[in-house]
Enzyme design. Structure first.
Site, PDB file in Angstrom:
ATOM      1  N   GLY C  19       0.867  -1.186   0.000  1.00  0.00           N
ATOM      2  CA  GLY C  19       0.000   0.000   0.000  1.00  0.00           C
ATOM      3  C   GLY C  19       0.894   1.221   0.000  1.00  0.00           C
ATOM      4  O   GLY C  19       1.896   1.278   0.732  1.00  0.00           O
ATOM      5  N   ARG C  61      10.523  -1.933  -4.474  1.00  0.00           N
ATOM      6  CA  ARG C  61       9.209  -1.728  -5.106  1.00  0.00           C
ATOM      7  C   ARG C  61       9.340  -0.548  -6.060  1.00  0.00           C
ATOM      8  O   ARG C  61       9.112   0.598  -5.668  1.00  0.00           O
ATOM      9  CB  ARG C  61       8.164  -1.411  -4.014  1.00  0.00           C
ATOM     10  N   CYS C 128     -11.594   1.175  -7.128  1.00  0.00           N
ATOM     11  CA  CYS C 128     -10.496   0.687  -6.280  1.00  0.00           C
ATOM     12  C   CYS C 128     -10.637   1.276  -4.864  1.00  0.00           C
ATOM     13  O   CYS C 128     -11.719   1.738  -4.473  1.00  0.00           O
ATOM     14  CB  CYS C 128      -9.149   1.049  -6.904  1.00  0.00           C
ATOM     15  N   ASP C 195      -1.672   6.955  -8.272  1.00  0.00           N
ATOM     16  CA  ASP C 195      -0.381   6.432  -7.836  1.00  0.00           C
ATOM     17  C   ASP C 195       0.751   7.340  -8.262  1.00  0.00           C
ATOM     18  O   ASP C 195       1.774   7.438  -7.582  1.00  0.00           O
ATOM     19  CB  ASP C 195      -0.179   5.001  -8.340  1.00  0.00           C
ATOM     20  N   ASN C 205      -3.041   5.247 -12.322  1.00  0.00           N
ATOM     21  CA  ASN C 205      -3.833   4.720 -11.210  1.00  0.00           C
ATOM     22  C   ASN C 205      -4.227   3.282 -11.540  1.00  0.00           C
ATOM     23  O   ASN C 205      -3.998   2.796 -12.657  1.00  0.00           O
ATOM     24  CB  ASN C 205      -5.078   5.611 -10.981  1.00  0.00           C
ATOM     25  N   LYS C 206      -4.836   2.624 -10.607  1.00  0.00           N
ATOM     26  CA  LYS C 206      -5.302   1.233 -10.716  1.00  0.00           C
ATOM     27  C   LYS C 206      -5.915   0.932 -12.081  1.00  0.00           C
ATOM     28  O   LYS C 206      -6.701   1.731 -12.609  1.00  0.00           O
ATOM     29  CB  LYS C 206      -6.342   1.021  -9.603  1.00  0.00           C
TER      30      LYS C 206
END
Lengths: 319, 319, 319, 319, 319, 319
Positions: C19, C61, C128, C195, C205-206
């Site tokens: 997250g 990441r 999301c 994001d 984004n998602k």
């Protein structure tokens, strides 16, 4: 020519008789009376009289396709291979009488088909006043949350819509024409009538219809057009454009200014691809499919001469 | 509070003083007089008086960003580190006097920048009446073939536009608002004013603007908005939405019907992506770039508290 | 390298810490500890340690711009002209501590700005789970009629949204992702997180965000993106494309078929012109204006070398 | 005036020197020589000479913003508070020399930023010949599957593109301009140069660019524009429209017919909202953000007089 | 009623028999058996039995137009002027037997027409599982590079598609439904089945179809719908809307939350203008033309009563 | 085979006979002569001869649907239940003679329908050269202000259009193909011919048509296609795609480069929804309605075998 014909034509010209339905009724009634009172001695003479009467009546208001449809259907009596003058006269009178009856049955069917389309709790956006749309909305009344009605400048026909619906117990939200884009997202349907439908499926209706249809398209609100198939304009297959009536400037502003010109077109054209469906007494069609159905039903392919002569009836000179 | 303030506020409230420019002038003038006549004995007391006056004036017409801008600029005088009451008073009076002067110089520059954009033989489509647009059109008069002006329901401000342009020798074609889609293809520009510009570059203007902008977009006619940067609304950066004034229904139709509700919003919002450029006294910007320029110029990033307190001046409670 | 760094990096890699917020916090915390426990004898040695730690943490990441932002801000301590190792160490620890505090203050401001935008009786569509959007919706809770939430395949983060809002007393309507076009016309806003935001104002984004944004655009529902300015990706000004993480196929379907390939990209890109506004702690911007603000604020024009070296910290080889 | 200036201007006028880069170089070179050979006795006299030379050179090809940029930067030497004629002369010569050096460094940076944007296996669609785009494509050569190049009527500059790329080992698919809509769906990018960029972010480039950009938009292929910031046109902030050069009809067809008029505009305008990003030596911007950056960088707000006088240098009379 | 009928209806209701084809087959089979086993003593009694059976079967799953088509065709046997009960019984059994045979011949023709449309090296995007589309893809297998298949929430029918194609040696790329906009630009066709086709040419299909069709439209990928003409819904001509089945929420999420409502509509409607062609056993039509063909073929104009009575068979009360 | 057939086929192949009309005439003429000179002794032998001749002629230019239509109509003579060889021969010769006569009558009707559509003071945009469009424009000459004609690369057929119109006294503005978006807003109509019309109403015409149609759509300029119904392609109902002719690269550029490939497709496809109407000798139709009319007129539903065998006549192997 008989006095009644001249009187009726005069009333149409001076807008004493006005509105698609009223004009249509008056034309059919006048032709019926003309046939009843005729003193013609031969089929030929009789036909001449009736055609002349038709010409007088139609040219009184050239932008009423439905009046032309009425004449076309009534004149069909002459092609029914009747043997005697009496038979022809009888057929003509019957055609004129039947016309209005068929027309009002069509209205009931359209109202039923249109009301079927509307689910419970719907909000319907409409523009101007259409008798056909009003009938649909009344029939679907219990399923309608409210109707959004534009005032419809310059002649405020939206007020007729608002009054009619309000009397029928249907809630109306009235707005100026310019506010359509502000309120369209509340609507589930945009529903209008049509003054004429062309061979490509395009719809001629009150000025503003195409603009609001664009707004509806942007908001993905489907535009349904409700109209009798009698408003279909067969001449458009032959490339003959529908004239758009230009109305008096003082309807917009009763003012003279040196550099000011006021334009007041009564109608505009909404392209077929902007319209989701046309609700007629024959069913609910896509615009293109409806035009196709009329093409086949009217036998356009083989009737060019006939329609052309009809066309010449009310046009002195080619465009 | 001084009588003049109360009287001016009353006139604004009752629309005796109306129109963006007139309201702005009246507010600046009233604050100037208020400062001149003040009998305050301390800077604090003086400030209290002026703020109270500002609050009274602004709340008389809450949807006039330019009036708020005037107040904001005049109140700046207090943050100028003046030492004495006299200095503060002097600065306040000067700020009020200068404001209108700067404003009218801005207008000249906008008219020049706007007129520069218009090549010879242009047709310009406009909606409602905007003093700024009228100045541009007059300045570019010799290059303009004609202007298409909507009548602009419900209050027919288009007639003011038509009268002004006609007097200036510019040809005007007036149409009902619904006919925009019929005439847009004749135009080279769609040009309107703006009542407010938001942080995203969106434009608040007379109801109908966004609808006609959609029509212009479909026809690839660029929409230019002409306005002073004083109409920029800094609060929109903090997510505070601009209220849309709802005006009396009888402007639309003076009629009561059982089921009838009349909605009469004065403005609508046109999104930034529909606008080609904003013509201001600072230059011709894309809407987003203009919003950015104002953000930096006003120092939004570091002035949240200050603007918030200003905001509270004319709002009793948070939204 | 210190054990804590290695342990934290391992947890990030294995998704034990996941997250956007959790990763960011862990990175800042680890760097802080790393600085506290450092036994370096010179500024140079200290800097080498911290940079190595940063590299280890970020490469765990690679598609978390906010983690990179955290590192960038913390590393700024080295350019503060501190004289002694102690001063540098102190600045580093302070930067790491402050970072999270600033971050959570930003969240409060965003929630306030976002909630301001939402008028009473609003329906909000979201996709999301975004912590930021959830905060806005909770703050605006009393003004929200209901929220439409997609389930968000493959990992069903929409269920986190639904649970959070339901607990906060906000009505949620949950649908499959494919049903967005069926329900969008009920919504007043489409609101998502981000994001990363790129130099052109585009939003990462998602997966699914750009598809639903297209649907929202068709229905004229404005798409607002809520995000801290820490998610801005400065490297995109240099033409360096943001990598889109490809996640394991078994999240979609745990099945092997001879001819079957499962693609599972985690994100997609929504173009700037589809987004109405970006809600940040600095205000509500159009996407382009926000990118411009960051450009100026970060001093991109003159810091190419610095950012490039930062970029090399976590990329072995050029694209 | 010196003979070299007159000779250079003549070559530019007769297209012996042509192409954005060549014209720019020639102008800088001529001004440098003009400064070197000047026999002026005072700063005032010297300035008069240089301005006259600049005017002669620029008016030889009025639609080359980059040539104007070169002049603007070189003339800046006069505002550097130099005390003596020698100092001024020195600054002028240096500015002219530096200009071209900066320009070619900018090119390298643009090529790098542009190449960064292109992922492996990309297909790039381009129109006309742009030196900048060619540099990007060569730098990204190994990542490019093939380039689709239009032939670019009437002067077939697409052949220059094809020849250059082919020599560099990059596969080229050449098509007629009309076939863009047939091949666009193969492309990942539509990439063009720009002759000028305006204050709204709109791009002026070779005729056909806006048409192909429309096709690209329909297929969702992003349009990137690669250009040095020197092509930015500051005058557009003041509403001064960029003139579109009308070139000789015989480039299209060397034929006289009684009723035939051949129109041959060299450029067209692509609106900002159709462009995904502008690749410059300063970074990759959205068009609006780039315009904003230039506005701030050039200090447009406070330099109206200066730019106006520059503008008057090469325009006899106002539009 | 016969036990077989009740048993079959029960299986359909409980989804033991499911899928358009399986339901259709079961209905035809059950009616056939019902006719075979009937012990009726008169045509009237026999007709009553069969109609009752039909009503029971159809109402078990009201949103299967093809099941209704099967019943309509089988019930036609009664209007064939058969003299004796034996003849009527014979005709009924024959109609039921023939139905499935005609249906499977239609499938072969559709597969051939559909495969003809697909050129070599094509990429086809599909949604959900359609037996018809699968047949087309298998027939065109050697010309297909790969198929992109959505997983199709909530019931993952995309997995059936993937398994079937993979077994047939066709490469499949599976994605979540939300990723359509990410992968559409790889496709040459978007091809789906249809559960029903309406009088305006609109298509009812699995939820998500209209959303992906919007994505396809944006990328200019043509949407073809493959379906037997048996899926045409004649009642839609009379304005009777097709009901959209709302399925159990636990298919989406088996969870109860205080404020959570889960909506799970099975289908959505894709407008005719979004569909390039409908591939049927009669040829490849535009949606409008196909609707027109069915109108004429079914003789809609003159069969209102007949269809209405059929409609009443499976609807207790008017909408 | 007769020498004339071989000679004619050769001329078609080598483009000595070219253009839709010329090819069609030559094919009909050759078949007529072939029938006249035949020495066959039986109907079967005669039919074999004629079919072989037809195959030779059609395969000389596979992308001319009208030539195929000519053959189809002429071969109909064989299905007229003629009893003797003489009768069959007579019917064949008559069919070939009549064909061209009907064709030229059709042209007159199309010209009339097309000219009817054009109101006074119209500007018409056209692409390539279409004999049919030229006839319409000449017939409407007095109502046309000017025609905008593209040069139409690579073979400059626009010059034929310009020459023909100029001779007929109609003003022509010629532009390069790329300038369509610059000049479209001057036009009232975009009018082109068609090489073939498909079952979905899509139009195959000269490369560039679909691109300019997109431009016309953006500017809301209606695209009318004028063509004889003989250009309708019935095979498209069976899903058989129309092949797009790829012409020699040297028409574009007579140059060999190592990495250069030149693509030169002769035609492209314009979707039905982009076309306002198709002007044929049967009337003015929407594309979908026209396709429907042809479907019914040709009896497509029941003639699959017949058309398939015809299709095999000129195709060795299935696609």
């Amino acid at each position: 020519m008989q006095k009644e014909i001249i009187a009726t034509a005069k009333k149409i010209r001076s807008l004493k008789i006005q509105g698609k339905s009223a004009v249509r009724k008056a034309v059919a009634e006048a032709l019926k009376k003309s046939a009843e009172k005729s003193r013609a001695h031969s089929i030929l003479e009789f036909r001449g009289e009736i055609e002349k009467a038709a010409q007088e009546l139609i040219s009184a208001r050239p932008t009423e396709p439905e009046a032309r449809t009425a004449v076309r259907i009534i004149l069909k009596a002459f092609s029914m291979h009747s043997q005697s003058l009496d038979e022809v006269r009888h057929e003509t009178i019957k055609a004129a009488s039947d016309y209005e009856k068929n027309r009002s049955e069509a209205m009931k069917t359209i109202a039923e088909y249109g009301a079927n389309l509307i689910p419970a709790h719907s909000v319907v956006f409409t523009h101007c006043h259409s008798h056909t749309v009003e009938e649909i909305l009344k029939k679907a009344g219990h399923k309608i949350e409210y109707v959004i009605a534009t005032e419809t400048r310059p002649l405020f026909q939206g007020r007729i819509t608002a009054t009619g619906l309000s009397k029928a117990g249907i809630k109306v939200k009235m707005i100026v024409d310019s506010a359509a884009s502000r309120f369209m997202n509340e609507a589930d349907f945009f529903m209008t009538g049509a003054d004429a439908i062309l061979s490509t499926g395009a719809v001629i209706n009150k000025i503003g219809t195409s603009q609001i249809s664009l707004v509806a398209g942007k908001e993905d609100v489907p535009h349904y057009v409700a109209t009798s198939s009698h408003c279909f304009e067969p001449m458009s297959y032959y490339g003959i454009p529908e004239e758009i009536e230009e109305r008096p400037p003082n309807e917009v502003w009763n003012k003279k200014l040196k550099k000011l010109e006021i334009k007041n077109p009564a109608f505009d054209i909404t392209n077929a691809h902007m319209i989701k469906g046309i609700i007629t007494e024959k069913g609910v069609f896509s615009p293109e499919a409806f035009a196709m159905q009329m093409y086949n039903e009217l036998g356009i392919a083989g009737r060019r001469e006939e329609f052309s002569s009809l066309y010449k009836l009310w046009h002195k000179k080619e465009h």
